[in-house]
Design a protein around this motif. Sequence first.
Motif, mmCIF file in Angstrom:
data_model
loop_
_atom_site.group_PDB
_atom_site.id
_atom_site.type_symbol
_atom_site.label_atom_id
_atom_site.label_comp_id
_atom_site.label_asym_id
_atom_site.label_seq_id
_atom_site.Cartn_x
_atom_site.Cartn_y
_atom_site.Cartn_z
ATOM 1 N N PRO A 272 0.971 -1.267 -0.088
ATOM 2 C CA PRO A 272 -0.147 0.044 0.179
ATOM 3 C C PRO A 272 0.781 1.219 -0.063
ATOM 4 N N ARG A 273 2.079 1.184 0.135
ATOM 5 C CA ARG A 273 3.192 2.477 0.226
ATOM 6 C C ARG A 273 3.370 2.753 -1.205
ATOM 7 N N ALA A 274 3.174 1.788 -2.308
ATOM 8 C CA ALA A 274 3.555 2.140 -3.650
ATOM 9 C C ALA A 274 2.372 1.989 -4.727
ATOM 10 N N VAL A 275 2.319 2.869 -5.889
ATOM 11 C CA VAL A 275 1.214 2.691 -6.606
ATOM 12 C C VAL A 275 1.824 3.247 -7.863
ATOM 13 N N TYR A 276 1.285 2.855 -8.935
ATOM 14 C CA TYR A 276 1.468 3.187 -10.455
ATOM 15 C C TYR A 276 0.646 4.065 -10.826
ATOM 16 N N PHE A 277 0.945 5.401 -11.212
ATOM 17 C CA PHE A 277 0.181 6.308 -11.927
ATOM 18 C C PHE A 277 0.292 6.396 -13.329
ATOM 19 N N PRO A 278 -0.551 6.520 -14.021
ATOM 20 C CA PRO A 278 -0.685 6.231 -15.528
ATOM 21 C C PRO A 278 -0.377 7.394 -16.119
ATOM 22 N N ALA A 279 0.740 8.254 -16.236
ATOM 23 C CA ALA A 279 1.066 9.382 -16.897
ATOM 24 C C ALA A 279 1.551 8.784 -18.253
ATOM 25 N N TYR A 280 2.138 8.114 -18.266
ATOM 26 C CA TYR A 280 2.568 7.448 -19.908
ATOM 27 C C TYR A 280 1.267 6.962 -20.526
ATOM 28 N N ASP A 281 0.319 6.498 -19.832
ATOM 29 C CA ASP A 281 -0.860 5.972 -20.377
ATOM 30 C C ASP A 281 -1.859 7.032 -21.053
ATOM 31 N N ILE A 282 -1.788 8.033 -20.199
ATOM 32 C CA ILE A 282 -2.549 9.307 -20.699
ATOM 33 C C ILE A 282 -2.362 9.959 -21.685
ATOM 34 N N VAL A 283 -0.936 10.253 -21.813
ATOM 35 C CA VAL A 283 -0.022 10.853 -22.999
ATOM 36 C C VAL A 283 -0.054 10.278 -24.153
ATOM 37 N N ALA A 284 0.511 8.881 -24.183
ATOM 38 C CA ALA A 284 0.900 8.206 -25.379
ATOM 39 C C ALA A 284 -0.213 7.387 -25.848
ATOM 40 N N SER A 285 -1.389 7.223 -25.343
ATOM 41 C CA SER A 285 -2.574 6.349 -25.828
ATOM 42 C C SER A 285 -3.012 6.917 -27.218
ATOM 43 N N ASN A 286 -3.466 5.886 -28.024
ATOM 44 C CA ASN A 286 -4.002 6.368 -29.268
ATOM 45 C C ASN A 286 -5.390 7.296 -29.279
ATOM 46 N N ILE A 287 -5.862 7.535 -27.882
ATOM 47 C CA ILE A 287 -7.005 8.151 -27.990
ATOM 48 C C ILE A 287 -6.644 9.786 -28.399
ATOM 49 N N ASN A 288 -5.555 10.060 -27.968
ATOM 50 C CA ASN A 288 -5.077 11.342 -28.264
ATOM 51 C C ASN A 288 -4.553 11.885 -29.405
ATOM 52 N N ALA A 289 -4.427 10.839 -30.422
ATOM 53 C CA ALA A 289 -4.111 10.995 -31.630
ATOM 54 C C ALA A 289 -2.502 11.958 -31.644
ATOM 55 N N GLY A 290 -2.001 11.780 -30.871
ATOM 56 C CA GLY A 290 -0.666 12.664 -30.791
ATOM 57 C C GLY A 290 -0.814 14.128 -30.562
ATOM 58 N N ARG A 291 -1.910 14.407 -29.858
ATOM 59 C CA ARG A 291 -2.221 15.835 -29.498
ATOM 60 C C ARG A 291 -1.312 16.367 -28.499
ATOM 61 N N TYR A 292 -0.834 15.467 -27.790
ATOM 62 C CA TYR A 292 -0.246 15.779 -26.407
ATOM 63 C C TYR A 292 1.430 15.918 -26.808
ATOM 64 N N TYR A 293 1.780 15.821 -28.158
ATOM 65 C CA TYR A 293 3.202 15.976 -28.457
ATOM 66 C C TYR A 293 3.388 17.223 -29.099
ATOM 67 N N ALA A 294 4.539 17.793 -29.044
ATOM 68 C CA ALA A 294 4.966 18.976 -29.929
ATOM 69 C C ALA A 294 5.341 18.515 -31.381
ATOM 70 N N ASP A 295 5.861 19.227 -31.989
ATOM 71 C CA ASP A 295 6.204 19.123 -33.448
ATOM 72 C C ASP A 295 6.960 17.927 -33.782
ATOM 73 N N ASP A 296 8.114 18.082 -32.702
ATOM 74 C CA ASP A 296 9.022 16.861 -32.785
ATOM 75 C C ASP A 296 8.723 15.504 -32.373
ATOM 76 N N LEU A 297 7.334 15.400 -32.157
ATOM 77 C CA LEU A 297 6.803 14.078 -31.555
ATOM 78 C C LEU A 297 7.574 13.684 -30.488
ATOM 79 N N ARG A 298 8.102 14.322 -29.625
ATOM 80 C CA ARG A 298 8.730 14.048 -28.559
ATOM 81 C C ARG A 298 8.500 14.727 -27.236
ATOM 82 N N SER A 299 8.454 16.084 -27.362
ATOM 83 C CA SER A 299 8.325 16.958 -26.280
ATOM 84 C C SER A 299 6.772 16.913 -25.985
ATOM 85 N N ILE A 300 6.515 16.886 -24.662
ATOM 86 C CA ILE A 300 5.233 16.805 -24.194
ATOM 87 C C ILE A 300 4.683 18.262 -23.887
#
Length: 351
Positions: A272-300
């Motif tokens: 209970p002292r550790a938890v995974y938080f889905p930052a990667y899942d939110i940003v990189a998911s296909n649901i966002n169609a790349g909206r959360y990446y800058a033009d270099d497709l790398r910077s958030i």
Amino acid sequence: MARNPYTDLPDARFWRRAVAGVAPFAVDPRPAAPFPILPTDRVATGGSCFAQRVAQALRDAGYHYYITEAAPAGTPPEEAAQRQFGTFSARYGNLYYTRQFVQLFDRAYGAFRPALRVWPREDGRLVDPFRPTVEPQGFAHPDEVEAAREAHLARVRDLFETLDVFVMTLGLTEGWRHRADGAALPLAPGVAGGVFDPAEYAFVNAGAAEVTADLRGFLDRLWSVNAAARVILTVSPVPMIATYENRHVLESNLYTKSVLRVAAGEAAAGDPRAVYFPAYDIVASNINAGRYYADDLRSINDAGVRHVMRCFLDTFTPDEAPRAAAPPIASEFVGAAGVICDEEEIERSVA
């Protein structure tokens, strides 16, 4: 009686209800938080470049962002930023892959003393191989490197023993190690100091079992000196800048993030002292169609960071605790200015 095991599950368990039927900026895959974060809690960060965006968002949200290695009094803000004071909770630089976390702890507590002590730069100055970019001017003498390292590791001990919450952002599985004793390096020799010699340095690409073992080993070490510490594991959504594997960087990046995601989830399970938080899942998911990446497709971009932190706040902040107002979610549909990413030295070194 339920007609089948799925009949009475909440909406969050179904793709159509929780993803396809929700606006992308409103998707909220938050975990069931095993613990809250109070405004008085000392919240520390460490890891890859994305951890710096998390740190700034924590400050903006009114959390007590905890720093044990602050700039000396009177240091101009520009110089403090260049020397990475406040970039992370201590000046360890980027911790890209999990063996670095384990060895940072062991170096701080005297359990591991690497044979590698200094790296020369092309300009004749010296740097610390384990944080080669924290002193832009470098050092003149090995004794200066040693003294700075010992002072730094003392602050690391302070951090581990007194923090309340540690947010770890995992970035890479690829890395370099000193063959003599397996010392893990943040950058390949020759990128920001040192001289590359394949007889002296080895390329490694950790698998899921190794990364999971490293994470569990670090957690056990941290809890041995701070049993009440709570840990939030995240995976950086920032793609790797280059791969040393003999394959396309896209394939290597997917491997890296998949391994880290699996290992983070496994390491956090069961305590209970550790938890995974889905930052990667939110940003990189296909649901966002790349909206959360800058033009270099790398910077958030800022919208991606806001979405992550809105979910973070909703997960870990009790309703009664004061916090900064989150931006309207409609604004989430830019930039990484000020973020220090040691990995980018790879591109500069080959330009």
